[in-house]
Design an enzyme around this catalytic site. Structure first.
Site, mmCIF file in Angstrom:
data_model
loop_
_atom_site.group_PDB
_atom_site.id
_atom_site.type_symbol
_atom_site.label_atom_id
_atom_site.label_comp_id
_atom_site.label_asym_id
_atom_site.label_seq_id
_atom_site.Cartn_x
_atom_site.Cartn_y
_atom_site.Cartn_z
ATOM 1 N N SER A 188 28.869 -13.835 -51.207
ATOM 2 C CA SER A 188 27.685 -14.621 -51.584
ATOM 3 C C SER A 188 26.983 -15.314 -50.424
ATOM 4 C CB SER A 188 28.068 -15.680 -52.619
ATOM 5 O OG SER A 188 28.012 -15.122 -53.890
ATOM 6 N N LYS A 199 23.532 -14.278 -49.864
ATOM 7 C CA LYS A 199 22.444 -14.758 -50.738
ATOM 8 C C LYS A 199 21.482 -15.668 -49.973
ATOM 9 C CE LYS A 199 24.908 -14.260 -55.183
ATOM 10 N NZ LYS A 199 26.268 -13.911 -55.264
ATOM 11 N N TYR A 204 21.979 -5.141 -54.466
ATOM 12 C CA TYR A 204 22.724 -6.411 -54.555
ATOM 13 C C TYR A 204 24.164 -6.238 -54.050
ATOM 14 C CZ TYR A 204 25.412 -10.225 -56.584
ATOM 15 O OH TYR A 204 26.290 -11.277 -56.748
ATOM 16 N N TYR A 232 29.062 -22.979 -55.559
ATOM 17 C CA TYR A 232 29.407 -22.737 -56.962
ATOM 18 C C TYR A 232 29.367 -24.050 -57.747
ATOM 19 C CZ TYR A 232 31.095 -18.607 -54.511
ATOM 20 O OH TYR A 232 31.190 -17.511 -53.689
ATOM 21 N N VAL A 248 33.073 -15.441 -51.914
ATOM 22 C CA VAL A 248 34.459 -15.232 -52.350
ATOM 23 C C VAL A 248 35.286 -14.423 -51.341
ATOM 24 C CG1 VAL A 248 33.997 -15.537 -54.820
ATOM 25 C CG2 VAL A 248 33.887 -13.246 -53.817
HETATM 26 N N1 GLU Z 1 29.805 -9.827 -54.982
HETATM 27 C C1 GLU Z 1 30.284 -10.958 -55.718
HETATM 28 C C2 GLU Z 1 29.867 -10.859 -57.153
HETATM 29 O O1 GLU Z 1 28.770 -10.447 -57.414
HETATM 30 C C3 GLU Z 1 29.744 -12.206 -55.075
HETATM 31 C C4 GLU Z 1 30.566 -13.335 -55.470
HETATM 32 C C5 GLU Z 1 30.503 -14.504 -54.541
HETATM 33 O O2 GLU Z 1 30.833 -14.422 -53.354
HETATM 34 O O3 GLU Z 1 30.127 -15.551 -55.067
HETATM 35 O O4 GLU Z 1 30.605 -11.178 -58.053
#
Ligand code: GLU
Length: 305
Positions: free
Chosen positions: A64, A67, A189, A241, A259
């Site tokens: 993430s 992002k 994504y 999160y 994660v």
């Molecule tokens: N590729 C992970 C998902 O889409 C990202 C999760 C993360 O790092 O928050 O679940």
């Protein structure tokens, strides 16, 4: 040795008591294969100095953290219109939650939960002629590392275990908030999530966020100062999160975690950093990483508040 280097050098020992208290993510099977006791941290100052400790030059899965960079690129192309399709409020829910979307008519709470980042991926698909190539070029330029690649095994593992993300994307599409075909949006994504980078790459690549949007290695802006400020704000309020409040309280820096166990953070006007250690706590943030950030802020006195 500068004060930053001295404090950085103490961190591997200082966080070692947290090893064994969390565990690497396993809902994406390829992530569970990583050695759990890794720890690295890199700092990149706005005046161009880099400092590293531990496994800071070893690649890991950005997950993430990407992002932040996909949002930055979307802001570059689509400007404020991004926020007509995505909100800016913390979600207070797990990053892959479906329930909030129903009450909020398909507008994801923020760009850093999965639903928001899937919409960001859709926006980018509408603007980029070769989305994967263009994004890779962007991230390589920001980190000044032409060797950055995505990890095919992680990508495959995400795809094969991506039922929730497919559910989110189709649900968003039912509200008219996904324009491109869902399989293409998720292919992009998952690609973004499966980039493989080191702490040093990520600390450098984040420097524009700490430096009014200026490219770390070129004399040109990546974003405007206002857009960079907004990225910092979103990292502070939504970047970790449903533990963003704890992070703001105990660390007090804009942060974005993944994660894969990485966390990037900024001290605007001073530096950007990345810490990595794969064992995650219950909310999905690296436990040793969070501990390192707390100690770093306490010891250096470098803080936002
Ligand atoms: N590729 C992970 C998902 O889409 C990202 C999760 C993360 O790092 O928050 O679940």
């Amino acid at each position: 040795m500068s004060e930053i280097e001295t404090i950085l050098a103490t961190l591997p020992d200082a966080v070692s008591h947290t090893f064994g208290r969390g565990k690497p993510a396993d809902y994406i099977p390829a992530l569970a294969e990583v050695c759990p006791n890794k720890f690295g941290m890199a700092i990149s100052t706005v005046d161009g100095h880099d400092y590293v400790v531990g496994d800071a030059e070893e690649n890991f899965s950005t997950q993430s953290i990407s992002k932040v960079f996909s949002l930055s690129l979307a802001l570059h192309y689509a400007g404020e219109s991004v926020f007509e399709r995505i909100g800016v409020e913390p979600s207070g829910n797990p990053f892959n939650s479906l329930s909030q979307l129903e009450h909020e008519n398909g507008i994801p709470r923020n760009p850093f939960i999965n639903a928001g980042a899937i919409v960001v991926a859709d926006i980018l698909l509408s603007h980029l002629s070769s989305p994967k190539r263009d994004f890779l070029d962007y991230i390589r330029s920001l980190s000044k590392n032409l060797d950055i690649q995505f990890n095919k095994e992680v990508f495959r593992s995400e795809y094969d275990n991506g039922q929730r993300n497919f559910a989110l994307a189709y649900y968003l599409q039912s509200f008219g908030n996904i324009i491109n075909p869902v399989d293409q949006v998720l292919d992009f994504y998952f690609y973004l999530c499966s980039l493989s980078m080191s702490c040093l790459d990520l600390a450098r690549a984040s420097r524009f966020i700490a430096n009014d949007g200026l490219h770390p290695f070129k004399d040109k802006p990546v974003l405007s100062p206002v857009q960079a400020r907004r990225i910092n704000t979103l990292m502070m309020t939504c970047g970790t999160y449903d533990e963003a409040g704890e992070f703001a309280f105990h660390v007090g820096l804009p942060c974005k975690s993944g994660v894969g166990g990485g966390i990037i953070a900024t001290i605007p006007g001073k530096l950007s950093l990345c810490v990595w250690s794969p064992e995650l706590g219950k909310k999905g943030n690296s436990l040793p990483g969070m501990e390192a950030l707390k100690i770093f802020v306490e010891e250096t006195g470098l803080a936002v508040f």
